[in-house]
Design an enzyme around this catalytic site. Structure first.
Site, PDB file in Angstrom:
ATOM      1  N   ASP A  42      46.835   5.362  77.526  1.00  0.00           N
ATOM      2  CA  ASP A  42      46.266   4.802  78.758  1.00  0.00           C
ATOM      3  C   ASP A  42      46.104   6.009  79.650  1.00  0.00           C
ATOM      4  O   ASP A  42      47.087   6.538  80.177  1.00  0.00           O
ATOM      5  CB  ASP A  42      47.221   3.783  79.380  1.00  0.00           C
ATOM      6  CG  ASP A  42      46.628   3.182  80.645  1.00  0.00           C
ATOM      7  OD1 ASP A  42      45.978   3.912  81.418  1.00  0.00           O
ATOM      8  OD2 ASP A  42      46.811   1.968  80.864  1.00  0.00           O
ATOM      9  N   HIS A  43      44.859   6.478  79.809  1.00  0.00           N
ATOM     10  CA  HIS A  43      44.702   7.792  80.434  1.00  0.00           C
ATOM     11  C   HIS A  43      45.174   7.823  81.887  1.00  0.00           C
ATOM     12  O   HIS A  43      45.469   8.881  82.417  1.00  0.00           O
ATOM     13  CB  HIS A  43      43.265   8.325  80.283  1.00  0.00           C
ATOM     14  CG  HIS A  43      42.258   7.674  81.166  1.00  0.00           C
ATOM     15  ND1 HIS A  43      41.666   6.479  80.859  1.00  0.00           N
ATOM     16  CD2 HIS A  43      41.727   8.046  82.348  1.00  0.00           C
ATOM     17  CE1 HIS A  43      40.800   6.154  81.812  1.00  0.00           C
ATOM     18  NE2 HIS A  43      40.814   7.098  82.747  1.00  0.00           N
ATOM     19  N   HIS A  45      45.209  -0.304  82.845  1.00  0.00           N
ATOM     20  CA  HIS A  45      45.483   0.636  83.937  1.00  0.00           C
ATOM     21  C   HIS A  45      46.174  -0.029  85.133  1.00  0.00           C
ATOM     22  O   HIS A  45      47.170   0.495  85.651  1.00  0.00           O
ATOM     23  CB  HIS A  45      44.177   1.270  84.437  1.00  0.00           C
ATOM     24  CG  HIS A  45      43.332   1.845  83.335  1.00  0.00           C
ATOM     25  ND1 HIS A  45      43.874   2.549  82.272  1.00  0.00           N
ATOM     26  CD2 HIS A  45      41.993   1.828  83.123  1.00  0.00           C
ATOM     27  CE1 HIS A  45      42.883   2.932  81.477  1.00  0.00           C
ATOM     28  NE2 HIS A  45      41.746   2.509  81.967  1.00  0.00           N
TER      29      HIS A  45
HETATM   30  N1  LIG Z   1      33.896   6.519  76.892  1.00  0.00           N
HETATM   31  C1  LIG Z   1      34.853   6.282  77.795  1.00  0.00           C
HETATM   32  O1  LIG Z   1      34.735   6.589  78.987  1.00  0.00           O
HETATM   33  C2  LIG Z   1      36.119   5.644  77.361  1.00  0.00           C
HETATM   34  C3  LIG Z   1      36.308   5.239  76.065  1.00  0.00           C
HETATM   35  N2  LIG Z   1      37.502   4.671  75.703  1.00  0.00           N
HETATM   36  C4  LIG Z   1      37.702   4.247  74.331  1.00  0.00           C
HETATM   37  O2  LIG Z   1      37.495   5.346  73.449  1.00  0.00           O
HETATM   38  C5  LIG Z   1      36.967   4.895  72.199  1.00  0.00           C
HETATM   39  C6  LIG Z   1      35.670   5.635  71.915  1.00  0.00           C
HETATM   40  O3  LIG Z   1      34.763   5.334  72.930  1.00  0.00           O
HETATM   41  P1  LIG Z   1      33.375   6.097  73.087  1.00  0.00           P
HETATM   42  O4  LIG Z   1      33.497   7.525  72.753  1.00  0.00           O
HETATM   43  O5  LIG Z   1      32.880   5.700  74.430  1.00  0.00           O
HETATM   44  O6  LIG Z   1      32.477   5.364  71.988  1.00  0.00           O
HETATM   45  P2  LIG Z   1      31.069   5.868  71.380  1.00  0.00           P
HETATM   46  O7  LIG Z   1      30.375   4.643  70.924  1.00  0.00           O
HETATM   47  O8  LIG Z   1      30.387   6.792  72.284  1.00  0.00           O
HETATM   48  O9  LIG Z   1      31.531   6.705  70.122  1.00  0.00           O
HETATM   49  C7  LIG Z   1      31.991   6.097  68.931  1.00  0.00           C
HETATM   50  C8  LIG Z   1      32.234   7.150  67.890  1.00  0.00           C
HETATM   51  O10 LIG Z   1      32.636   6.505  66.693  1.00  0.00           O
HETATM   52  C9  LIG Z   1      31.794   6.967  65.605  1.00  0.00           C
HETATM   53  N3  LIG Z   1      31.649   5.870  64.661  1.00  0.00           N
HETATM   54  C10 LIG Z   1      31.065   4.668  64.877  1.00  0.00           C
HETATM   55  N4  LIG Z   1      31.137   3.919  63.765  1.00  0.00           N
HETATM   56  C11 LIG Z   1      31.771   4.668  62.820  1.00  0.00           C
HETATM   57  C12 LIG Z   1      32.123   4.460  61.472  1.00  0.00           C
HETATM   58  N5  LIG Z   1      31.839   3.320  60.828  1.00  0.00           N
HETATM   59  N6  LIG Z   1      32.761   5.444  60.817  1.00  0.00           N
HETATM   60  C13 LIG Z   1      33.055   6.596  61.447  1.00  0.00           C
HETATM   61  N7  LIG Z   1      32.752   6.866  62.718  1.00  0.00           N
HETATM   62  C14 LIG Z   1      32.104   5.905  63.400  1.00  0.00           C
HETATM   63  C15 LIG Z   1      30.487   7.358  66.283  1.00  0.00           C
HETATM   64  O11 LIG Z   1      29.801   8.341  65.577  1.00  0.00           O
HETATM   65  P3  LIG Z   1      28.682   8.009  64.445  1.00  0.00           P
HETATM   66  O12 LIG Z   1      27.742   7.040  65.048  1.00  0.00           O
HETATM   67  O13 LIG Z   1      28.090   9.364  64.166  1.00  0.00           O
HETATM   68  O14 LIG Z   1      29.429   7.483  63.299  1.00  0.00           O
HETATM   69  C16 LIG Z   1      31.028   7.999  67.574  1.00  0.00           C
HETATM   70  O15 LIG Z   1      31.438   9.315  67.326  1.00  0.00           O
HETATM   71  C17 LIG Z   1      36.818   3.385  72.347  1.00  0.00           C
HETATM   72  O16 LIG Z   1      37.968   2.758  71.858  1.00  0.00           O
HETATM   73  C18 LIG Z   1      36.733   3.182  73.855  1.00  0.00           C
HETATM   74  O17 LIG Z   1      37.117   1.887  74.240  1.00  0.00           O
HETATM   75  C19 LIG Z   1      38.538   4.549  76.575  1.00  0.00           C
HETATM   76  C20 LIG Z   1      38.413   4.944  77.882  1.00  0.00           C
HETATM   77  C21 LIG Z   1      37.188   5.474  78.402  1.00  0.00           C
HETATM   78  O1  LIG Z   2      39.306   3.018  80.789  1.00  0.00           O
HETATM   79  C1  LIG Z   2      38.359   3.049  81.537  1.00  0.00           C
HETATM   80  O2  LIG Z   2      38.415   3.828  82.629  1.00  0.00           O
HETATM   81  C2  LIG Z   2      37.237   4.271  83.279  1.00  0.00           C
HETATM   82  C3  LIG Z   2      37.671   4.769  84.658  1.00  0.00           C
HETATM   83  O3  LIG Z   2      38.528   5.863  84.508  1.00  0.00           O
HETATM   84  P1  LIG Z   2      38.671   6.957  85.658  1.00  0.00           P
HETATM   85  O4  LIG Z   2      39.689   7.894  85.152  1.00  0.00           O
HETATM   86  O5  LIG Z   2      37.310   7.564  85.847  1.00  0.00           O
HETATM   87  O6  LIG Z   2      39.093   6.213  86.890  1.00  0.00           O
HETATM   88  C4  LIG Z   2      36.220   3.164  83.383  1.00  0.00           C
HETATM   89  O7  LIG Z   2      34.997   3.697  83.866  1.00  0.00           O
HETATM   90  C5  LIG Z   2      35.972   2.555  82.032  1.00  0.00           C
HETATM   91  O8  LIG Z   2      35.100   1.439  82.154  1.00  0.00           O
HETATM   92  C6  LIG Z   2      37.270   2.083  81.408  1.00  0.00           C
HETATM   93  O9  LIG Z   2      37.036   1.727  80.051  1.00  0.00           O
END
Ligand SMILES: NC(=O)C1=CN([C@@H]2O[C@H](COP(=O)(O)OP(=O)(O)OC[C@H]3O[C@@H](n4cnc5c(N)ncnc54)[C@H](OP(=O)(O)O)[C@@H]3O)[C@@H](O)[C@H]2O)C=CC1
Ligand SMILES: O=C1O[C@H](COP(=O)(O)O)[C@@H](O)[C@H](O)[C@H]1O
Length: 490
Positions: free
Chosen positions: A174-175, A237
């Site tokens: 949980d960042h 959070h």
């Molecule tokens: N983005 C954010 O701000 C935040 C994200 N999170 C969490 O972090 C995690 C990642 O989020 P996010 O980076 O936004 O997601 P994205 O959709 O941007 O990225 C998903 C990643 O997973 C890979 N992927 C998808 N399907 C497969 C598969 N079948 N096999 C292997 N790799 C796969 C994709 O690459 P490819 O398509 O090349 O396979 C990509 O690298 C999630 O759980 C999200 O809830 C939490 C807090 C904030």
């Molecule tokens: O986990 C999440 O947090 C971000 C907000 O994080 P912050 O550090 O920028 O306050 C939120 O935008 C996102 O929807 C949620 O998945």
């Protein structure tokens, strides 16, 4: 807490091409590298990359001022992998053993699942079955949020992880727990008797926790529309911040002592039911509006990939009560939303008024003492007090005592993901969530979702660029309180 040595480690970064990795994780790894952390990384995802193009992607993700990149980037390798195909994991075995050997990483391994939650369980299963998680060193699994979508699914996910990893090897991230001022809450409370003495229902009128965002759903529309603000921000959070404000002092700062106290708070949060949910919680959704600079903003229903009939909430305000001896009767007001007026995370502790103030004739204007904990973007504290106005007016004036964190030790500043990855490498899981914390948070959130469904609670609309629907203000007014306007360190 455990030892502080920087052990070398091989990091398997699943989701290496994704948004989180590019926006947060590579720069966090870069800062760890600059602090002499020894590691190699295998980036994993389905799309095609060579090591060279992968390093370009990382290079582009680093802040422009980052120097000495070459040696850092050389530690990154890319392999194509599809989570759904067990053979992709098996194919990694020789390569990871080779990197272990080449960089003398002692078989220490972190598996960072920066993937859609649907893949978490399968990834853990294939890690175990492929033998990748069988290693002569230690192994740790970092798992992103959301951890399930309700209590039942989180239990199932947890069980599937436990087939491959022990609870003490699972780091549920949980960042917010990695943010400097969030980590400061315990210190502020437990290292300062002046606060601890008044930190209870006798002296505190109410607590207000705000996590407001200016961003809309951006590129995460599919995820967000199925999730909403309650599951995206409150279950994790906000519940974590609430526990840190409300917990009893742990007897020691050992990981389980801290977590035990947090769990006690979550167990004491009064669940919602269909009779009280409408009075205690507001659901909101943004409509079109304006930024403070008068730039037009789309409404939620006009966002790309959002269904035009979506009922997903982009805003939640709630009044939680904690039924224990310390907090009985003290409301914890929380609010969070997308497309609000300002990006800010802050906690306001509002103290009770004195029963009588014999000295000043403007007694009705004496404001309550407020302790404000600024988490982001400002980092610091302020304590609002009343003092005598200079001269003979007989009035009081409000003053503010401030501590600004950003001004101190800039070179030691860490970002949340960097701090949490460093903790994981050290084997310190204090600032990650234990399974029972997650489960109790889900119990609270499930009680809200069920009650919303039973009562068919609609969303209240708010203009993008504001602080939420008017019903959010009315929620507090009903109880004789009001939201403090967002405060700033200036
Ligand atoms: N983005 C954010 O701000 C935040 C994200 N999170 C969490 O972090 C995690 C990642 O989020 P996010 O980076 O936004 O997601 P994205 O959709 O941007 O990225 C998903 C990643 O997973 C890979 N992927 C998808 N399907 C497969 C598969 N079948 N096999 C292997 N790799 C796969 C994709 O690459 P490819 O398509 O090349 O396979 C990509 O690298 C999630 O759980 C999200 O809830 C939490 C807090 C904030
Ligand atoms: O986990 C999440 O947090 C971000 C907000 O994080 P912050 O550090 O920028 O306050 C939120 O935008 C996102 O929807 C949620 O998945």
């Amino acid at each position: 807490m455990t030892e502080t040595t920087k052990e070398p480690v091989l990091i398997f970064l699943f989701g290496a091409t994704g948004d989180l990795a590019r926006r947060k994780l590579y720069s966090a790894l870069y800062r760890l590298y600059k602090k002499d952390q020894d590691f190699a990384v295998i980036g994993l995802a389905r799309r095609a990359h060579t090591d060279a193009t992968f390093r370009d992607l990382i290079n582009d993700s680093l802040p422009s001022e980052a120097g000495q990149r070459k040696h850092f980037l050389e530690r990154f390798y890319y392999r194509r992998l599809d989570i759904t195909r067990p053979e992709s994991f098996v194919q990694l075995k020789n390569f990871s053993d080779e990197l272990d050997e080449r960089y003398q990483l002692h078989g220490n391994r972190i598996f960072y699942l920066s993937l859609a939650p649907a893949h978490f369980g399968l990834a853990a299963k294939h890690l175990k079955e492929s033998g990748l998680a069988t290693t002569p060193g230690w192994k740790r699994l970092i798992i992103e949020k959301p951890f399930g979508h309700d209590l039942q699914s989180s239990k199932e996910l947890n069980e599937s992880l436990l087939h491959a990893f022990n609870e003490n090897e699972i780091y549920r991230i949980d960042h917010y727990l990695g943010k400097e001022m969030v980590q400061n809450i315990e210190v502020l409370r437990f290292a300062n008797p002046i606060f601890e003495a008044v930190w209870n229902r006798r002296y505190i009128s109410n607590v207000q926790i705000t996590l407001s965002e200016t961003l809309g759903v951006g590129e995460r529309a599919n995820y967000y529309d199925q999730t909403g603000a309650l599951l995206d921000m409150v279950q994790n959070h906000i519940m974590q911040l609430l526990t840190l404000v409300a917990m009893e002092p742990p007897t020691r700062l050992e990981t389980d002592d801290v977590r035990y106290e947090k769990v006690k708070v979550l167990k004491a949060v009064r669940p919602m039911n269909e009779n009280n949910v409408v009075e205690q919680i507001v659901r909101g959704q943004y409509t079109r509006g304006m930024t403070p600079e008068r730039k037009k903003l789309r409404g939620y229903l006009d966002e790309e990939n959002i269904s035009s009939a979506s009922d997903t909430e982009t805003f939640v305000a709630a009044r939680f009560l904690i039924d224990n001896y310390r907090w009985s009767g003290v409301p914890f007001y929380v609010r969070t939303g997308k497309r609000m007026a300002e990006k800010s995370t802050q906690i306001v502790i509002q103290f009770k008024k004195l029963p009588k103030n014999p000295y000043f004739h403007n007694v009705n204007h004496v404001g309550p003492n407020l302790l404000v904990i600024y988490i982001s973007p400002d980092e610091g504290l302020s304590l609002k007090l009343n003092v005598k106005e200079t001269g003979e007016t007989g009035n009081t004036i409000p003053i503010s005592m401030k501590f600004r964190n950003n001004e101190l030790a800039m070179e030691n500043m860490q970002d949340a993901y960097e701090r949490l990855m460093a903790d994981c490498i050290k084997g310190d899981s204090t600032n990650f969530t234990r399974w029972d914390e997650v489960a109790y948070s889900w119990e609270i959130v499930d009680s809200i979702v069920d009650s919303w469904k039973k009562r068919r609670v609609p969303v209240d609309y708010y203009e993008a660029g504001t602080m939420g629907p008017t019903s959010s203000d009315e929620l507090l007014e009903k109880y004789g309180h009001r939201w403090w306007p967002l405060m700033h360190m200036e």
